[in-house]
Design a protein around this motif. Structure first.
Motif, mmCIF file in Angstrom:
data_model
loop_
_atom_site.group_PDB
_atom_site.id
_atom_site.type_symbol
_atom_site.label_atom_id
_atom_site.label_comp_id
_atom_site.label_asym_id
_atom_site.label_seq_id
_atom_site.Cartn_x
_atom_site.Cartn_y
_atom_site.Cartn_z
ATOM 1 N N GLN A 134 -19.007 18.446 45.149
ATOM 2 C CA GLN A 134 -19.496 19.565 45.902
ATOM 3 C C GLN A 134 -21.104 19.122 45.999
ATOM 4 N N MET A 135 -21.634 18.691 44.932
ATOM 5 C CA MET A 135 -23.228 18.338 45.264
ATOM 6 C C MET A 135 -23.119 17.230 46.317
ATOM 7 N N LYS A 170 -24.596 16.760 54.298
ATOM 8 C CA LYS A 170 -24.736 17.575 55.346
ATOM 9 C C LYS A 170 -25.956 18.309 55.439
ATOM 10 N N THR A 171 -26.450 18.615 54.385
ATOM 11 C CA THR A 171 -27.918 19.320 54.181
ATOM 12 C C THR A 171 -29.030 18.540 53.884
ATOM 13 N N GLY A 172 -28.793 17.328 53.079
ATOM 14 C CA GLY A 172 -30.012 16.608 52.674
ATOM 15 C C GLY A 172 -30.085 16.505 51.161
ATOM 16 N N LEU A 173 -30.783 15.637 50.483
ATOM 17 C CA LEU A 173 -30.871 15.683 49.309
ATOM 18 C C LEU A 173 -31.847 16.569 48.469
ATOM 19 N N THR A 174 -32.743 17.149 49.367
ATOM 20 C CA THR A 174 -33.765 18.262 48.858
ATOM 21 C C THR A 174 -33.426 19.674 49.479
ATOM 22 N N ARG A 210 -29.569 23.234 43.832
ATOM 23 C CA ARG A 210 -28.910 24.049 42.995
ATOM 24 C C ARG A 210 -27.694 23.521 42.490
ATOM 25 N N LEU A 211 -26.924 22.931 43.104
ATOM 26 C CA LEU A 211 -25.533 22.269 42.528
ATOM 27 C C LEU A 211 -26.002 21.145 41.782
ATOM 28 N N SER A 212 -26.979 20.488 41.769
ATOM 29 C CA SER A 212 -27.377 19.190 40.906
ATOM 30 C C SER A 212 -27.827 20.157 39.483
ATOM 31 N N GLU A 272 -26.761 22.833 38.424
ATOM 32 C CA GLU A 272 -25.563 23.359 37.927
ATOM 33 C C GLU A 272 -24.785 22.045 37.161
ATOM 34 N N LEU A 273 -24.632 20.901 37.570
ATOM 35 C CA LEU A 273 -24.068 19.777 37.018
ATOM 36 C C LEU A 273 -24.938 19.219 36.040
ATOM 37 N N ASP A 274 -26.280 19.309 36.103
ATOM 38 C CA ASP A 274 -26.914 19.004 34.823
ATOM 39 C C ASP A 274 -26.578 20.056 33.630
ATOM 40 N N GLU A 275 -26.449 21.021 34.285
ATOM 41 C CA GLU A 275 -26.165 22.124 32.947
ATOM 42 C C GLU A 275 -24.850 21.944 32.331
ATOM 43 N N MET A 276 -23.935 21.322 33.122
ATOM 44 C CA MET A 276 -22.494 21.023 32.656
ATOM 45 C C MET A 276 -22.415 19.976 31.773
#
Length: 61
Positions: free
Chosen positions: A14-15, A21-25, A31-33, A35-39
Protein backbone atom coordinates in the motif's frame (compact mmCIF):
# COMPACT_ATOMS: atom_id res chain seq x y z
CA UNK A 1 3.88 -17.14 5.07
CA UNK A 2 2.49 -16.26 8.47
CA UNK A 3 -0.49 -13.96 8.87
CA UNK A 4 1.71 -11.27 10.44
CA UNK A 5 4.08 -11.34 7.48
CA UNK A 6 1.15 -11.04 5.09
CA UNK A 7 -0.15 -7.99 6.97
CA UNK A 8 3.29 -6.36 6.85
CA UNK A 9 3.64 -7.08 3.13
CA UNK A 10 0.15 -5.70 2.45
CA UNK A 11 0.98 -2.47 4.31
CA UNK A 12 4.32 -2.20 2.49
CA UNK A 13 2.59 -2.67 -0.85
CA UNK A 14 0.00 0.00 0.00
CA UNK A 15 2.77 2.39 0.96
CA UNK A 16 4.74 1.78 -2.24
CA UNK A 17 1.70 2.17 -4.47
CA UNK A 18 0.76 5.39 -2.72
CA UNK A 19 4.32 6.69 -3.02
CA UNK A 20 4.28 6.08 -6.79
CA UNK A 21 0.96 7.89 -7.14
CA UNK A 22 1.35 10.77 -4.68
CA UNK A 23 5.09 11.04 -4.02
CA UNK A 24 7.42 9.96 -1.24
CA UNK A 25 6.64 12.91 1.00
CA UNK A 26 2.87 13.01 0.61
CA UNK A 27 0.83 12.93 3.80
CA UNK A 28 -0.69 9.56 2.86
CA UNK A 29 2.68 7.94 2.07
CA UNK A 30 4.20 9.19 5.32
CA UNK A 31 1.17 7.95 7.28
CA UNK A 32 1.45 4.48 5.73
CA UNK A 33 5.20 4.46 6.36
CA UNK A 34 4.62 5.26 10.04
CA UNK A 35 2.00 2.51 10.28
CA UNK A 36 4.45 0.06 8.71
CA UNK A 37 7.15 1.14 11.16
CA UNK A 38 4.79 0.52 14.07
CA UNK A 39 3.91 -2.92 12.75
CA UNK A 40 7.56 -3.84 12.35
CA UNK A 41 8.40 -2.58 15.83
CA UNK A 42 5.72 -4.85 17.25
CA UNK A 43 6.39 -7.93 15.14
CA UNK A 44 10.19 -8.06 14.90
CA UNK A 45 11.46 -10.29 17.69
CA UNK A 46 13.72 -8.63 20.29
CA UNK A 47 16.65 -10.95 19.49
CA UNK A 48 16.69 -9.52 15.95
CA UNK A 49 18.09 -6.23 17.29
CA UNK A 50 20.76 -8.09 19.28
CA UNK A 51 21.76 -9.96 16.14
CA UNK A 52 22.20 -6.70 14.26
CA UNK A 53 24.31 -5.27 17.08
CA UNK A 54 26.67 -8.25 16.87
CA UNK A 55 27.41 -7.62 13.21
CA UNK A 56 30.90 -6.32 12.43
CA UNK A 57 30.99 -2.56 12.13
CA UNK A 58 32.59 -0.96 9.08
CA UNK A 59 36.07 0.36 9.69
CA UNK A 60 36.49 4.10 9.72
CA UNK A 61 39.01 5.62 7.39
Amino acid sequence: MRLIELAVEKKRSQMMQTAFKTGLTSVETVRLSQELDEMLNVFIPPHHEEHQNNQPKPKKK
